[in-house]
Design a protein around this motif. Sequence first.
Motif, PDB file in Angstrom:
ATOM      1  N   ASN A  17     -39.157 -32.952  13.739  1.00  0.00           N
ATOM      2  CA  ASN A  17     -39.876 -33.202  12.483  1.00  0.00           C
ATOM      3  C   ASN A  17     -39.080 -34.045  11.481  1.00  0.00           C
ATOM      4  O   ASN A  17     -39.672 -34.820  10.741  1.00  0.00           O
ATOM      5  CB  ASN A  17     -40.239 -31.852  11.848  1.00  0.00           C
ATOM      6  CG  ASN A  17     -40.651 -32.015  10.402  1.00  0.00           C
ATOM      7  OD1 ASN A  17     -41.761 -32.457  10.099  1.00  0.00           O
ATOM      8  ND2 ASN A  17     -39.743 -31.689   9.480  1.00  0.00           N
ATOM      9  N   ARG A  44     -29.823 -31.250   6.512  1.00  0.00           N
ATOM     10  CA  ARG A  44     -28.482 -31.467   5.933  1.00  0.00           C
ATOM     11  C   ARG A  44     -28.178 -30.498   4.795  1.00  0.00           C
ATOM     12  O   ARG A  44     -27.056 -30.065   4.632  1.00  0.00           O
ATOM     13  CB  ARG A  44     -28.362 -32.911   5.449  1.00  0.00           C
ATOM     14  CG  ARG A  44     -28.301 -33.925   6.587  1.00  0.00           C
ATOM     15  CD  ARG A  44     -28.481 -35.319   6.069  1.00  0.00           C
ATOM     16  NE  ARG A  44     -29.748 -35.463   5.344  1.00  0.00           N
ATOM     17  CZ  ARG A  44     -30.171 -36.564   4.769  1.00  0.00           C
ATOM     18  NH1 ARG A  44     -29.432 -37.645   4.805  1.00  0.00           N
ATOM     19  NH2 ARG A  44     -31.330 -36.592   4.150  1.00  0.00           N
ATOM     20  N   ARG A  45     -29.185 -30.137   3.981  1.00  0.00           N
ATOM     21  CA  ARG A  45     -28.917 -29.330   2.777  1.00  0.00           C
ATOM     22  C   ARG A  45     -29.015 -27.834   3.095  1.00  0.00           C
ATOM     23  O   ARG A  45     -30.103 -27.310   3.351  1.00  0.00           O
ATOM     24  CB  ARG A  45     -29.921 -29.687   1.684  1.00  0.00           C
ATOM     25  CG  ARG A  45     -29.733 -31.077   1.072  1.00  0.00           C
ATOM     26  CD  ARG A  45     -30.942 -31.476   0.279  1.00  0.00           C
ATOM     27  NE  ARG A  45     -32.138 -31.514   1.123  1.00  0.00           N
ATOM     28  CZ  ARG A  45     -33.385 -31.397   0.686  1.00  0.00           C
ATOM     29  NH1 ARG A  45     -33.628 -31.193  -0.586  1.00  0.00           N
ATOM     30  NH2 ARG A  45     -34.390 -31.462   1.532  1.00  0.00           N
ATOM     31  N   SER A  87     -44.839 -33.294  -0.004  1.00  0.00           N
ATOM     32  CA  SER A  87     -43.487 -33.027   0.496  1.00  0.00           C
ATOM     33  C   SER A  87     -42.510 -33.786  -0.382  1.00  0.00           C
ATOM     34  O   SER A  87     -42.896 -34.384  -1.379  1.00  0.00           O
ATOM     35  CB  SER A  87     -43.341 -33.489   1.955  1.00  0.00           C
ATOM     36  OG  SER A  87     -43.202 -34.896   2.001  1.00  0.00           O
TER      37      SER A  87
END
Length: 250
Positions: A87, A39-40, A186
């Motif tokens: 992923n 999305r980013r 992460s």
Amino acid sequence: MTASLQDRVAVVTGAGSGIGSATALALARAGAHVLAVGRRADALHRTAAQHPGIAVLPADITAEDTPRQVIDTAAGRWGRVDVLVNNAGATAVMPLADTDARRVTDLLALNVVAPSLLAKAALPHLRAGRGTIVNVSSTFGHRPLPGAAHYAASKAAVEQLTRSWALELAADGIRVNALAPGPTESEALTAAGLPEHTVTQIKQDETAAIPLGRRGAPEEVAAWIVHLADPAATWITGQVLTVDGGLELV
Ligand SMILES: NC(=O)c1ccc[n+]([C@@H]2O[C@H](COP(=O)([O-])OP(=O)(O)OC[C@H]3O[C@@H](n4cnc5c(N)ncnc54)[C@H](OP(=O)(O)O)[C@@H]3O)[C@@H](O)[C@H]2O)c1
């Protein structure tokens, strides 16, 4: 000549951070053209800045018709799709007493429905090129996770999709495998909306529980996703490979 990833086309979802970013980079270094999806846009551009073989597509894969648009974008740009790495995913800390229908639905939309629709959209291309799907599960796809049961259940679903699709698509020469990472550095815990002190506590607890004594690095997981995606891995399908520092054993 041994088949390789050179000039193959790969779609990697969740490629702006963590395991997905490392996977996009590793596939590009192996010679693939990579479409990095998330999305980013800024996060995707940070990934793409590391290798000219990576193109970006900012998109929410849970939005209607987006899975088809993602696959069409890769096929339109490079003429084929050989590798789909499902992923993108999220975790949710949600004890039974706090179970909320909206959160369960959103979790399943991202972790189960979107990968399914991406695989469906990719199917004609995978058939044409005898391509492959790598789904990202979790070590908690096959062991219990009290307090986050729906996350574990969503990853168990990913593992059963993997086995079922492997059989369904074997006659087409399409291999389907899953990679089940253990706790890996992460943005996942922060993205789950947990406060910083809780994130720190979870990381300490995980480190103490992992036989190899540390959390994983995204590159350590990405390397095995690339192995599973490599056309040279001709004889492996329907498998769930756990890469978790030995956590599965305890
Ligand atoms: N890290 C671990 O300890 C661990 C362990 C086991 C399994 N996993 C699995 O590994 C995978 C990668 O996670 P990670 O640990 O690397 O976490 P991460 O850094 O949070 O990466 C998840 C990625 O998914 C993207 N994403 C989330 N919602 C999306 C949507 N609706 N549409 C498109 N992209 C979306 C996010 O980017 P945007 O926010 O920009 O969309 C983000 O880049 C997940 O499936 C996760 O469940 C992680």
